[in-house]
Design a protein around this motif. Structure first.
Motif, mmCIF file in Angstrom:
data_model
loop_
_atom_site.group_PDB
_atom_site.id
_atom_site.type_symbol
_atom_site.label_atom_id
_atom_site.label_comp_id
_atom_site.label_asym_id
_atom_site.label_seq_id
_atom_site.Cartn_x
_atom_site.Cartn_y
_atom_site.Cartn_z
ATOM 1 N N THR A 150 3.149 5.937 -2.705
ATOM 2 C CA THR A 150 4.370 6.644 -3.119
ATOM 3 C C THR A 150 4.388 6.860 -4.626
ATOM 4 O O THR A 150 4.752 7.942 -5.123
ATOM 5 C CB THR A 150 5.611 5.842 -2.696
ATOM 6 N N THR A 151 3.987 5.815 -5.368
ATOM 7 C CA THR A 151 3.947 5.927 -6.837
ATOM 8 C C THR A 151 2.940 6.989 -7.269
ATOM 9 O O THR A 151 3.223 7.802 -8.170
ATOM 10 C CB THR A 151 3.566 4.561 -7.451
ATOM 11 N N LEU A 152 1.768 6.995 -6.652
ATOM 12 C CA LEU A 152 0.749 8.003 -6.993
ATOM 13 C C LEU A 152 1.245 9.403 -6.679
ATOM 14 O O LEU A 152 0.975 10.360 -7.428
ATOM 15 C CB LEU A 152 -0.543 7.717 -6.225
ATOM 16 N N ARG A 153 1.983 9.530 -5.562
ATOM 17 C CA ARG A 153 2.492 10.848 -5.193
ATOM 18 C C ARG A 153 3.578 11.316 -6.153
ATOM 19 O O ARG A 153 3.629 12.500 -6.519
ATOM 20 C CB ARG A 153 3.043 10.786 -3.766
ATOM 21 N N ALA A 206 0.823 -1.200 0.000
ATOM 22 C CA ALA A 206 0.000 0.000 0.000
ATOM 23 C C ALA A 206 0.864 1.260 0.000
ATOM 24 O O ALA A 206 0.544 2.254 -0.641
ATOM 25 C CB ALA A 206 -0.933 0.004 1.203
ATOM 26 N N VAL A 207 2.004 1.171 0.792
ATOM 27 C CA VAL A 207 2.890 2.339 0.869
ATOM 28 C C VAL A 207 3.514 2.618 -0.490
ATOM 29 O O VAL A 207 3.649 3.781 -0.917
ATOM 30 C CB VAL A 207 3.986 2.109 1.932
ATOM 31 N N LYS A 208 3.866 1.516 -1.206
ATOM 32 C CA LYS A 208 4.469 1.688 -2.538
ATOM 33 C C LYS A 208 3.478 2.312 -3.510
ATOM 34 O O LYS A 208 3.838 3.161 -4.335
ATOM 35 C CB LYS A 208 4.936 0.336 -3.068
ATOM 36 N N VAL A 209 2.222 1.886 -3.426
ATOM 37 C CA VAL A 209 1.186 2.437 -4.315
ATOM 38 C C VAL A 209 1.010 3.926 -4.057
ATOM 39 O O VAL A 209 0.967 4.745 -4.995
ATOM 40 C CB VAL A 209 -0.144 1.689 -4.120
ATOM 41 N N TRP A 238 1.961 12.619 -9.613
ATOM 42 C CA TRP A 238 0.720 13.288 -9.217
ATOM 43 C C TRP A 238 -0.060 13.848 -10.411
ATOM 44 O O TRP A 238 -1.286 13.935 -10.372
ATOM 45 C CB TRP A 238 1.029 14.396 -8.212
ATOM 46 N N LYS A 239 0.634 14.209 -11.492
ATOM 47 C CA LYS A 239 -0.070 14.727 -12.662
ATOM 48 C C LYS A 239 -0.921 13.640 -13.311
ATOM 49 O O LYS A 239 -2.098 13.835 -13.642
ATOM 50 C CB LYS A 239 0.919 15.301 -13.674
ATOM 51 N N LYS A 240 -0.312 12.458 -13.490
ATOM 52 C CA LYS A 240 -1.057 11.337 -14.075
ATOM 53 C C LYS A 240 -2.179 10.898 -13.137
ATOM 54 O O LYS A 240 -3.268 10.520 -13.581
ATOM 55 C CB LYS A 240 -0.112 10.174 -14.353
ATOM 56 N N THR A 241 -1.898 10.951 -11.830
ATOM 57 C CA THR A 241 -2.911 10.568 -10.845
ATOM 58 C C THR A 241 -4.123 11.498 -10.927
ATOM 59 O O THR A 241 -5.275 11.058 -10.920
ATOM 60 C CB THR A 241 -2.321 10.611 -9.435
ATOM 61 N N THR A 242 -3.838 12.810 -10.998
ATOM 62 C CA THR A 242 -4.939 13.788 -11.091
ATOM 63 C C THR A 242 -5.759 13.579 -12.358
ATOM 64 O O THR A 242 -6.999 13.596 -12.332
ATOM 65 C CB THR A 242 -4.368 15.217 -11.066
ATOM 66 N N PHE A 243 -5.052 13.366 -13.474
ATOM 67 C CA PHE A 243 -5.749 13.135 -14.740
ATOM 68 C C PHE A 243 -6.601 11.866 -14.669
ATOM 69 O O PHE A 243 -7.746 11.832 -15.130
ATOM 70 C CB PHE A 243 -4.726 13.025 -15.874
ATOM 71 N N GLY A 244 -6.055 10.812 -14.077
ATOM 72 C CA GLY A 244 -6.788 9.556 -13.969
ATOM 73 C C GLY A 244 -8.030 9.673 -13.103
ATOM 74 O O GLY A 244 -9.087 9.121 -13.427
ATOM 75 N N VAL A 245 -7.892 10.398 -11.963
ATOM 76 C CA VAL A 245 -9.051 10.585 -11.086
ATOM 77 C C VAL A 245 -10.151 11.370 -11.801
ATOM 78 O O VAL A 245 -11.342 11.038 -11.712
ATOM 79 C CB VAL A 245 -8.618 11.316 -9.791
ATOM 80 N N CYS A 246 -9.760 12.420 -12.520
ATOM 81 C CA CYS A 246 -10.752 13.220 -13.265
ATOM 82 C C CYS A 246 -11.431 12.366 -14.335
ATOM 83 O O CYS A 246 -12.660 12.443 -14.528
ATOM 84 C CB CYS A 246 -10.078 14.432 -13.901
ATOM 85 N N LEU A 247 -10.632 11.553 -15.039
ATOM 86 C CA LEU A 247 -11.194 10.705 -16.092
ATOM 87 C C LEU A 247 -12.166 9.674 -15.514
ATOM 88 O O LEU A 247 -13.257 9.454 -16.056
ATOM 89 C CB LEU A 247 -10.071 10.015 -16.849
ATOM 90 N N LEU A 248 -11.779 9.067 -14.401
ATOM 91 C CA LEU A 248 -12.661 8.076 -13.765
ATOM 92 C C LEU A 248 -13.936 8.722 -13.237
ATOM 93 O O LEU A 248 -15.027 8.144 -13.325
ATOM 94 C CB LEU A 248 -11.915 7.371 -12.631
ATOM 95 N N SER A 249 -13.808 9.923 -12.690
ATOM 96 C CA SER A 249 -14.989 10.621 -12.172
ATOM 97 C C SER A 249 -15.958 10.952 -13.303
ATOM 98 O O SER A 249 -17.169 10.750 -13.180
ATOM 99 C CB SER A 249 -14.574 11.901 -11.448
#
Length: 428
Positions: A6-9, A1-4, A12-23
């Motif tokens: 850390t990777t998301l952090r 979980a910590v690795k996940v 963060w740009k890809k994470t933000t884009f992915g969250v917006c796309l999923l929403s």
């Protein structure tokens, strides 16, 4: 979980884009699910009409649908087939669909009118006017002399599929969900409640009459309104931009004309829908013999009262002539159309702000305008007048015209809740 985490952090740009796309995707899927639930509920309600038993000698009711596939930027056909067509077929109607995508359909329309029990117009304001106009093109007198015998007797349903659907505000409850709005309109046709609507007959000096159920506009607000789409790149500011840039022309923008008009007319009592039964043969023979042998009554010459025309010269920023269909009153005792002459002493700021309001309600009559109630009017324009009329949101060349009110000429299906509101408001 910590690795996940850390990777998301770290990304963060890809994470933000992915969250917006999923929403966005989740919201879109939820909307589709809700629309399917609305369609299913409407089809179940329509099935109840289709399950009703009818005598074997009674033919199925025939419905003629006039569909404009070009409405709503070409989406009208898909909207109709997904949201309205299943309801109509499940209700037990014999449905014939006519696409109004080519000219010269007037003959076909007249042939269909002889074998239909109800008309359904699927499109926007332009489609409503197009159907009326094509019928008029086939027979110039269709909407004047024959309408009482044929066209007025056929109830009309309206399924709002176009960009501008003015009649839907009168006939159906407001809804922000397009699927719900279409299904409610289609179900209202099956429920059978109707209201009478007025029609305007607009005739130029040489042109064939044009018929409108909403009204006519001539002026600066209409001219600026048709240019709003050119400023699409400005988003929500496009309406104000179109009106602001139109003030760079000659200012103040005045439209000169002469207007003659007749006042309101008294509304006659409604004719009974059911015709009285035909008397027996011996009664008809007795009446004919009595009429034949009786002396013909002396004709008393009736004095023809001259029409009381009123005339005025006008200078306005915009003139509108509208039916009362938007504020329908089923109990009023007079028939008239509203003529609104807006003052030409408007500042540029007022013009921009009021233009935005008129995009929502084109026939609003602002404070300080001259309002006239008339049953008939003649609009005379100076020679060389340029510009265009807006008749039911369709563009026509500006010219001298005679506008005549044809009261209660068409019967449209409406939602029972809207009819109840009209009657309740009239009582108050």
């Amino acid at each position: 979980a910590v690795k996940v985490l850390t990777t998301l952090r770290n990304h963060w740009k890809k994470t933000t884009f992915g969250v917006c796309l999923l929403s966005w995707g989740g919201n879109w899927l939820y909307g589709r699910h809700c629309d399917n639930l609305l369609r299913r509920a409407a089809c179940q309600e329509a099935q109840a009409f289709g399950n009703q038993l009818i005598p074997s000698s009674m033919p199925l009711k025939k419905a003629t649908v006039f569909l404009n596939p070009a409405a709503c930027k070409g989406k009208a056909r898909n909207l109709f087939e997904k949201n309205a067509a299943p309801i109509l077929h499940l209700s037990g109607l014999d449905v014939t669909v006519v696409k109004t995508d080519y000219e010269g359909q007037a003959k076909k329309l007249l042939e269909l009118m002889e074998n239909t029990d109800l008309i359904i117009i699927a499109g926007g304001d332009g489609t409503v006017q197009e159907v009326l106009q094509e019928l008029a093109d086939a027979n110039v007198n269709l909407l004047s002399s024959c309408v009482q015998a044929v066209f007025s007797k056929i109830p009309i349903g309206f399924i709002p599929l176009g960009k501008t659907c003015t009649l839907s505000h009168t006939l159906y409850p407001e809804s922000t969900n397009q699927v719900q709005h279409i299904t409610n309109a289609t179900l209202a046709i099956l429920k059978g409640e109707t209201v009478p609507l007025d029609v305007l007959q607009i005739k130029g000096e040489k042109e064939q009459p044009v018929f409108a159920v909403t009204g006519l506009r001539w002026g600066s607000y209409r001219d600026a309104g048709v240019k709003v789409s050119k400023y699409w790149y400005l988003g929500p500011l496009k309406t104000k931009a179109a009106h602001f840039f139109s003030t760079f022309k000659e200012w103040p923008q005045k439209h000169q004309a002469a207007l003659m008009y007749l006042g309101p007319t008294e509304r006659p009592p409604e004719e009974p829908e059911e015709k009285p039964s035909r008397p027996p043969l011996y009664v008809r023979l007795y009446r004919r013999l009595r009429l034949y042998w009786s002396s013909s009554p002396k004709e008393i010459p009736q004095e023809v009262t001259p029409e009381d025309w009123e005339e005025l010269k006008l200078s306005t920023i915009e003139l509108s002539i509208a039916t009362r269909n938007r504020q329908l009153d089923l109990t009023r005792t007079e028939d008239f159309m509203d003529i609104c002459i807006e003052a030409d002493t408007v500042s540029k700021g007022q013009f921009v702000n009021r233009g935005s309001q008129k995009m929502c309600d084109p026939h609003m009559c602002p404070e300080g305008s001259q309002c006239i109630q008339a049953s008939r009017c003649i609009l005379q324009l100076p020679e060389g007048t340029e510009g265009s009329f807006g008749i039911d949101n369709e563009e026509y060349e500006a010219m001298p015209v005679e506008v005549k009110l044809l009261p209660r000429k068409l019967r449209f299906f409406c939602d029972p809740r809207m009819r109840e509101q009209m009657l309740h408001a009239a009582v108050q």
